[in-house]
Design an enzyme around this catalytic site. Structure first.
Site, PDB file in Angstrom:
ATOM      1  N   MET A 105      31.014  31.770  18.179  1.00  0.00           N
ATOM      2  CA  MET A 105      29.774  32.728  18.301  1.00  0.00           C
ATOM      3  C   MET A 105      30.215  33.766  17.248  1.00  0.00           C
ATOM      4  O   MET A 105      31.444  34.322  17.347  1.00  0.00           O
ATOM      5  CB  MET A 105      29.680  32.830  20.046  1.00  0.00           C
ATOM      6  CG  MET A 105      28.824  34.506  20.092  1.00  0.00           C
ATOM      7  SD  MET A 105      28.565  34.512  21.829  1.00  0.00           S
ATOM      8  CE  MET A 105      30.367  34.922  21.881  1.00  0.00           C
ATOM      9  N   ARG A 161      30.924  34.876  29.083  1.00  0.00           N
ATOM     10  CA  ARG A 161      31.583  36.387  29.921  1.00  0.00           C
ATOM     11  C   ARG A 161      32.193  35.310  31.024  1.00  0.00           C
ATOM     12  O   ARG A 161      33.405  36.115  31.921  1.00  0.00           O
ATOM     13  CB  ARG A 161      30.281  37.029  29.699  1.00  0.00           C
ATOM     14  CG  ARG A 161      29.973  38.200  28.391  1.00  0.00           C
ATOM     15  CD  ARG A 161      28.627  38.798  29.129  1.00  0.00           C
ATOM     16  NE  ARG A 161      28.427  39.549  28.114  1.00  0.00           N
ATOM     17  CZ  ARG A 161      27.972  40.657  28.459  1.00  0.00           C
ATOM     18  NH1 ARG A 161      26.931  40.599  28.606  1.00  0.00           N
ATOM     19  NH2 ARG A 161      27.749  41.655  26.984  1.00  0.00           N
ATOM     20  N   TYR A 216      36.685  41.460  24.851  1.00  0.00           N
ATOM     21  CA  TYR A 216      35.659  40.868  23.947  1.00  0.00           C
ATOM     22  C   TYR A 216      34.773  40.489  25.251  1.00  0.00           C
ATOM     23  O   TYR A 216      34.662  40.006  26.253  1.00  0.00           O
ATOM     24  CB  TYR A 216      37.123  39.932  23.510  1.00  0.00           C
ATOM     25  CG  TYR A 216      37.399  38.525  24.102  1.00  0.00           C
ATOM     26  CD1 TYR A 216      37.015  38.408  25.548  1.00  0.00           C
ATOM     27  CD2 TYR A 216      38.468  37.641  23.457  1.00  0.00           C
ATOM     28  CE1 TYR A 216      38.343  37.369  26.270  1.00  0.00           C
ATOM     29  CE2 TYR A 216      38.875  36.689  23.524  1.00  0.00           C
ATOM     30  CZ  TYR A 216      39.169  36.804  24.899  1.00  0.00           C
ATOM     31  OH  TYR A 216      39.910  35.543  25.869  1.00  0.00           O
ATOM     32  N   GLU A 217      33.899  39.626  24.582  1.00  0.00           N
ATOM     33  CA  GLU A 217      32.621  39.050  25.196  1.00  0.00           C
ATOM     34  C   GLU A 217      31.878  40.293  26.196  1.00  0.00           C
ATOM     35  O   GLU A 217      31.332  40.520  26.831  1.00  0.00           O
ATOM     36  CB  GLU A 217      32.687  38.445  26.046  1.00  0.00           C
ATOM     37  CG  GLU A 217      33.723  36.365  25.747  1.00  0.00           C
ATOM     38  CD  GLU A 217      32.999  36.328  24.581  1.00  0.00           C
ATOM     39  OE1 GLU A 217      32.115  36.746  23.414  1.00  0.00           O
ATOM     40  OE2 GLU A 217      33.706  35.353  23.575  1.00  0.00           O
ATOM     41  N   GLY A 218      31.658  41.630  24.533  1.00  0.00           N
ATOM     42  CA  GLY A 218      30.818  42.908  25.695  1.00  0.00           C
ATOM     43  C   GLY A 218      32.505  43.839  26.605  1.00  0.00           C
ATOM     44  O   GLY A 218      32.897  42.906  27.576  1.00  0.00           O
TER      45      GLY A 218
END
Length: 595
Positions: free
Chosen positions: A163, A296, A440-442
């Site tokens: 990603m 997530r 990570y991932e927001g």
């Protein structure tokens, strides 16, 4: 040296006794063959691979790390062989569509295997983990030709996925991305730009790597609405679908990290690389969020997996370590000292980890079941309800699991004292590995904002109302049961608190939007603790009538752990409520020059 044993008994409890997934999911046509015996066999085989193949590589992989040699990333010794074993067993496609070579088993089962994988070797888990996310995004949004070519190879693990969002100047604010896409004469696109922090961007495990890249078309409007999603392979497939000519994408650098050192985190340079559009032009963020939400949830499972393996090793150490005497007098007078399990503070740390682990495992299983229902339930209303619940709890799972997972790993290191700080015991690695998951991932602050700014308001507040109704239904069902009063009473109070606080926050936000940002992190944690209280009440309702049976010890331990949660962890909501109601002023009144 650390050890790990998959918590199969507790997984079976969640799957069959709490969720009744063996009954509810087999009633759905795609899972008709997913019998209790099959699920048991899958869990046992997954445990064997995780315990016997992947866990032994964890410490060595951390020490060796990945290395970049002439543009190629080499993973630690044993990883390529382990990856072939993982793929060869069909684990990469466990819950994937059989039309593309998947096993077609429930996500509810897949989440449990994912937990074992993360406990055994979280760095390794990231290679198939990003591939699964790419599979979901491409399956949902890719054109038929791309799906038929790429999905079977992603499902089998022959090819892996990434990603590619973040750029050196743009992380959370995707609207600042500069990577561009120019049209080519053959209908493809030429992608140019640099992406950073790309997990599995380059490695030696799969024969091809499929990058999903956000970029801008020449006519793109500014900001987040001008981004499109492209599929960019490392090797361009030939006429037979095999890796052919090398594409113009390369690893420019390998990040050297605090943790997850055996996972390759790369700077990726796209220099006019050939790519194909996925989804509609300028709609790339919506497409990418299919992958992002998958990741997530997976990152949340990382928090659970690391907290579980840390707990197991801390509990084993506490049983054997002799230090001082119990405050009430010697418990092991024949020994020079008592085991540290006699000390209340050691028990506090261990039980905090255990109670959150078992509650989180229940929430992970429940969330996965909602995913299965949202995809396969024959009734549209049931699919919509399940989809709403998944959307609501996704930021909660990601943020709470990773926050508490890091806290639990720290607690468990503390149980070992000085030995926990020494590499050979393995505990310090779990702390380092767990730290990234809240970033990570927001970041978890972004997850909290997603909850309070979006999920509370979607469809006129329909999402939280669905959750409140489920929790209140549990309270009503068990309100008259004296044996469950110590669970139902606190749950009822906290559901009422959460409902009132939600209404209060919406009102205050209408007056001052800063109130949402000020409350977000505390509100998410309060929500998570309340959801876990709901699930602990449901688990207690199952266990309370099984204390005298053949496995009575398991159920008595379950109830005792649940009591600890309700009496020692859930009261955190009192402080969280007070902090939220203090409002934004204590934060926003501080002049910027004072920082």
């Amino acid at each position: 040296m650390p050890t790990y044993r998959a918590p199969l008994r507790d997984m079976r409890f969640v799957y069959t006794e709490l969720l009744e997934a063996d009954r509810r999911l087999t009633a759905l046509e795609p899972f008709a063959e997913a019998s209790a015996d099959l699920v048991e066999a899958v869990l046992e085989e997954g445990a064997k691979v995780c315990e016997g193949v992947l866990f032994p590589l964890n410490q060595a992989g951390d020490v060796e790390g990945c290395r970049l040699e002439e543009g190629a990333v080499r993973t630690p010794a044993g990883f390529p062989e382990a990856y072939r074993t993982w793929c060869g067993g069909g684990w990469t496609g466990l819950a994937c569509d059989p039309d593309y070579g998947g096993q077609g088993l429930p996500e509810t089962l897949g989440f449990m295997v994912e937990e074992m994988l993360c406990s055994a070797n979280v760095s390794f888990s990231l290679y198939p983990g990003l591939t699964r996310g790419a599979y979901h995004a491409l399956r949902a949004h890719g054109p038929e030709a791309l799906r038929r070519l790429y999905l079977p190879r992603l499902v089998s693990g022959e090819w892996s996925g990434t990603m590619c969002l973040t750029e050196p100047h743009a992380g959370t604010d995707l609207g600042l991305l500069r990577t561009r896409a120019e049209p080519a004469e053959d209908g493809a696109w030429r992608i140019t730009g640099t992406k950073i922090f790309i997990t599995s961007g380059e490695h030696d495990l799969a024969e091809n790597i499929v990058h999903l890249v956000l970029a801008r078309l020449p006519d793109a409007p500014p900001g987040i609405k001008g981004l499109s999603l492209f599929l960019v392979p490392k090797f361009l497939p030939d006429g037979d679908g095999n890796p052919g000519e090398r594409n113009a994408v390369a690893c420019g650098a390998l990040e050297h990290k605090m943790g997850i050192r055996a996972s390759s985190t790369c700077v990726m340079n796209f220099d006019g690389a050939t790519g194909w559009l996925v989804g509609e032009p300028h709609k790339g963020v919506a497409c990418m969020f299919t992958m992002m939400n998958t990741e997530r949830l997976a990152i949340g499972i990382q928090g659970l997996g690391l907290a579980e393996v840390a707990y197991q090793n801390a509990a084993a150490y506490a049983r054997e370590r002799l230090q001082s005497r119990a405050l009430s007098g010697p418990r092991q007078p024949e020994q020079a000292a008592d085991s540290i399990l006699v000390h209340p503070d050691v028990r506090r740390m261990l039980l905090t980890a255990r109670a959150c682990n078992e509650g989180a495992r229940a929430l992970a299983g429940w969330t996965a079941m909602q995913i299965d229902l949202s995809r396969h339930h024959p009734e549209p209303e049931a699919r919509e309800a399940a989809e709403d619940l998944v959307a609501l709890v996704t930021p909660v799972v990601k943020a709470f699991f990773t926050d508490y997972g890091f806290e639990a790993a720290n607690h468990c290191l503390q149980v070992l004292g000085g030995h926990g700080y020494i590499r050979e015991w393995g505990m310090e690695q779990y702390v380092r590995d767990a730290r990234i998951a809240s970033i990570y991932e927001g970041t978890n602050g972004i997850q909290a904002l997603d909850l309070v700014r979006r999920k509370l308001y979607l469809h006129d507040g329909r999402l939280p109302e669905r959750l409140f109704a489920l929790m209140e239904e549990t309270v009503s069902a068990h309100l008259e049961e004296a044996a469950l009063a110590e669970f139902v009473g606190p749950l009822a109070a906290e559901v009422a608190r959460l409902r009132a606080l939600t209404d209060w926050l919406r009102t205050r936000a209408g007056e001052n939007p800063e109130e949402l940002g000020a409350a977000a992190v505390d509100y998410l944690r309060l929500t998570a603790l309340t959801i876990l209280a709901w699930l602990w009440t449901r688990m207690a309702a199952v266990a309370v009538n099984k204390q005298d049976g053949e496995e009575g010890g398991f159920y008595r331990a379950k109830l005792a752990t649940g009591r600890f949660y309700m009496q020692r962890i859930l009261p955190q909501n009192l402080a969280l409520d007070a902090a939220i109601r203090a409002g934004a002023a204590p934060l926003m009144a501080h002049d910027e020059s004072w920082f």
